[in-house]
Structure formats: C-alpha cells, structure tokens
Enzyme design. Structure first.
Site, PDB file in Angstrom:
ATOM      1  N   LYS A  58       0.825  -1.216   0.000  1.00 24.36           N
ATOM      2  CA  LYS A  58       0.000   0.000   0.000  1.00 24.36           C
ATOM      3  C   LYS A  58       0.866   1.276   0.000  1.00 24.36           C
ATOM      4  CE  LYS A  58      -3.592  -2.468  -0.402  1.00 24.36           C
ATOM      5  NZ  LYS A  58      -4.571  -3.056   0.487  1.00 24.36           N
TER       6      LYS A  58
HETATM    7  C1  LIG Z   1      -5.619  -4.185   0.709  1.00 26.68           C
HETATM    8  C2  LIG Z   1      -7.057  -3.894   0.768  1.00 26.68           C
HETATM    9  C3  LIG Z   1      -7.818  -4.164   1.916  1.00 26.68           C
HETATM   10  C4  LIG Z   1      -7.309  -4.968   3.059  1.00 26.68           C
HETATM   11  O1  LIG Z   1      -6.215  -4.430   3.681  1.00 26.68           O
HETATM   12  P1  LIG Z   1      -5.425  -5.304   4.787  1.00 26.68           P
HETATM   13  O2  LIG Z   1      -4.659  -4.290   5.555  1.00 26.68           O
HETATM   14  O3  LIG Z   1      -4.545  -6.254   4.015  1.00 26.68           O
HETATM   15  O4  LIG Z   1      -6.428  -6.014   5.600  1.00 26.68           O
HETATM   16  C5  LIG Z   1      -9.130  -3.730   1.952  1.00 26.68           C
HETATM   17  N1  LIG Z   1      -9.685  -3.094   0.903  1.00 26.68           N
HETATM   18  C6  LIG Z   1      -9.003  -2.839  -0.224  1.00 26.68           C
HETATM   19  C7  LIG Z   1      -9.671  -2.095  -1.340  1.00 26.68           C
HETATM   20  C8  LIG Z   1      -7.672  -3.258  -0.337  1.00 26.68           C
HETATM   21  O5  LIG Z   1      -7.000  -3.031  -1.478  1.00 26.68           O
END
Ligand SMILES: *Cc1c(COP(=O)(O)O)cnc(C)c1O
Length: 393
Positions: free
Chosen positions: A191
């Site tokens: 991210k």
């Molecule tokens: C990555 C992601 C999540 C989940 O994030 P985590 O921290 O891995 O639980 C939720 N929604 C979207 C749109 C994502 O891309």
C-alpha cells in the site's frame, strides 16, 4: 533484460533504526510506539481520532460492528474491489448490496446507490461502504447527501487512499479520513506506505473512537496494555465483547518512519502516473488512467486499459508478454460478483454489473512506487508501447 518488480516497499535506515529500537526496548507489542503512530497519523490526515489496528480488514470489521451492523442488515458497496471490503459483512451476518461503478473513475456510482435505495428491493440498508479505488476519492458530496437523505452511516474503505484528498462543497480540500463516520486505512506491504501488516481507523466521533479502542484489544479497558508495565495495574475490566486487532509496536515502528516519507512517496507516484499518461495518450489502442479535477490522487495503482478492438491480443496475453519482458504487472480488481463465493452466497451472477465487468476485461495495473527509477519508468513505457505496436490490428 531489465526487470521491474510490480511493487517494492521503500524500507531504509530510518525503518531499520525504529524497529531495532523497539526490539531492544523490551516492549515489542502494542504500547508507546503504536500510540505515537496513532497521533502522527491523526495529524497526517487531520482526523480527531486515529486508532491503530492489525490490518484494514480488521478496521472495516470493527467499524461496522461498532455501528451495530448485524444479522440481516445490508450495506451498499462496490463489486470493483478486493474481497476484504465485502467479506467482513459476512463476519457480521450482513449482506453486501453491490452497485455498479463509474466508467471513468472505477468508483462506486452515486446514481446506482440511489437506484438501489429507491428500488424497494433493499429494505435493510444501514450503511454505505465506498472504496476510494486506486487512491482516487469517491464523489463524497453526493454520497454524504444520500446518507443524510436515507439516514445511513458511511464507512470508507481507504486502503488505497492514505494521503488522498477531495474538494468538498463548503469545505475546500478535505483529506480522506475526515469525511465519513469512520474511515479505514491499510498499511499492507504493497500500500501507499507500510507497516508490513497494519491498519488504522479515523473518526471524529468520541463515542465510536472509545468503543473501537476498547474492542480492538479483547474489550479490555483502554490502558490494559500497560498491565505488564511497572506503573500498570494487573487488574483489568472487560467492558464489551472484543477482538484481537491490536497493532504491535514492531509494526508501528515501521509506520513511524514511513509516515514521515509518505508525502514524498505520493509525489513520486504522481510523477510516474503523469509520465505514463503522457506516453500512452498518443496510442489509441491504450486508454490512460483518468484523474478527476478537484482531487489529490494518491496513485496507489496505475490502471491502464487496452482497447482490444484495436489489438490482436486480449488483456491476459498483454499481461503475459509484459511479464515475459520483465515488467511485473497485475490486475485490479476481479469484480467480486463474478467470484464463486459471492455467487453461491448472495445469488450474484455474471452480467449483473456490466461497467465493472467491462473495465475488468481490459484493465491491467502497471508498477507505480517510490523506489522506481526513471530508467524503470522508461522501460515500462517502452515495453507497453512496443507490445501495442507489434500487435496492432
Ligand atoms: C488491501 C485492501 C484491503 C485490506 O487491507 P489489509 O490491511 O490487508 O487487511 C481492503 N480493501 C481494499 C480495497 C484493499 O486493497
């Protein structure tokens, strides 16, 4: 041949120093660094409260739970997202009501939200769960208005959108994290910035913040994490049903170093997106990523669309050749309503959301991250343009 990975986190000496400091401190799970990270993040987005959790999936679960969403309730969301957005509704016995997306931004289409509410088919809708896809903020003015008209809560999935902002009526630029009732962020490895695994919830509501802080660590009173500290008390109270969603200090330490670099990362991703748009605009077999006016796009993803009618190959082959030539790429997202689980459990069918399916059939995600060099960016551009040129119909 050059190799450009789809993603590489930018981890440097600051992250190493913070983590080592934590490891040597004798306090490695939730404690002072998680608290500091919450404060820094609240400052970063301008939110009243920020609550650190172990991942965005947990953040979404906790948020909807704190709003009292439960069995039989419905939540309107987008099928053009990662499964985490909708799977947490099953944890609560609630049902995702998918509505189609906007063909330009790929975000949930407010007109489709209104249709779903007006149709009379969804009588137990309690909340709207928009996803700021790729880091581009949804039309929050319209979504806020719909929520007011229908007395619904808003929980935002901002897993792609730390740092992004949008112009709001009567407010000027508003950072994501300061708009809906609750906003959920992800610090997963790929991210905008990372703690390896981690998440954050922001809210302006004191009562919700208190409830979530308690629930994220077994429902124990707020300072229970201090019970092993010399000044802490061994006694704790259980105030509510809780979960095990706390963020460790080891993870928070990475976040403390990363958040200082977050604006720089975002600037670099913006440069790369502009370079891609500039280069691909000239080729009519390619469709560049669209960025609405009045937003600050966080550019978590750069989604390129191909026009299969102008090419002798489809998206899958395009991705395959890019990979053969050393360019890591991926596809975001596979619409949830086309997946077995969502069809079996909720009765969705292929064809239900033609805009999302149309985007999916021709989209691919190119590398876009701060540690890419100009040579990497140029290699991606040259390779994409060469594949399009070699395979023109
Ligand atoms: C990555 C992601 C999540 C989940 O994030 P985590 O921290 O891995 O639980 C939720 N929604 C979207 C749109 C994502 O891309």
């Amino acid at each position: 041949m050059r190799q450009v990975a789809f993603h590489r986190p930018s981890i440097g000496p600051d992250e190493e120093r913070e983590v080592l400091d934590t490891l040597r401190s004798g306090w490695i799970t939730t404690g002072p660094k998680a608290k500091r990270f919450e404060n820094e993040f609240a400052g970063y987005v301008g939110a009243k409260h920020a609550l650190a959790v172990s991942h965005c999936t947990g953040a979404l679960h906790l948020s909807l739970w704190a709003l009292g969403i439960g069995p039989g309730d419905e939540v309107i969301t987008t099928p053009f997202t990662f499964t985490a957005t909708a799977e947490i509704l099953a944890y609560l016995g609630a049902r995702p009501v998918f509505v189609d997306v906007d063909p330009g931004t790929f975000n949930i289409n407010p007109a489709r939200i209104e249709e779903a509410l007006e149709s009379g088919a969804n009588k137990r809708v309690r909340a709207i769960l928009p996803v700021h896809f790729a880091g581009q903020a949804c039309d929050m003015d319209r979504i806020l208005k719909i929520a007011r008209d229908y007395n619904l809560k808003i929980v935002e999935d901002a897993a792609h959108a730390a740092g992004s902002a949008r112009h709001m009526d009567g407010r000027g630029m508003a950072k994501i994290g300061t708009i809906g009732d609750l906003t959920c962020f992800s610090f997963y490895a790929t991210k905008n910035f990372t703690t390896a695994e981690g998440g954050m919830i922001t809210t302006a509501d004191d009562a919700l913040a208190e409830k979530i802080a308690v629930a994220s660590l077994h429902g124990m009173n707020k300072d229970a994490w201090k019970r092993y500290d010399k000044n802490g008390s061994w006694y704790y109270e259980i105030h509510d049903m809780g979960f095990k969603y706390n963020l460790s200090d080891v993870h928070a330490a990475i976040g403390l170093a990363q958040i200082k670099r977050a604006d720089g990362f975002m600037r670099r991703r913006g440069e790369i997106a502009r370079a891609y748009n500039e280069a691909f605009r000239a080729d009519d077999a390619l469709q560049t990523a669209y960025s609405e006016p009045g937003i600050e796009h966080a550019w978590h993803l750069y989604v390129l669309r191909i026009r299969p009618e102008r090419l002798k190959l489809g998206r899958n082959q395009f991705v395959e050749i890019l990979r053969e030539r050393g360019v890591g790429c991926s596809v975001h997202c596979i619409p949830l309503h086309t997946m077995h689980y969502y069809q079996r459990n909720y009765g969705y069918r292929n064809g239900d959301f033609p805009v999302a399916e149309g985007i999916f059939s021709r989209c691919l995600s190119l590398p876009i991250y701060a540690s890419m060099t100009d040579e990497d960016v140029n290699y991606v551009i040259e390779t994409v343009l060469a594949i399009a040129r070699e395979n023109r119909r």
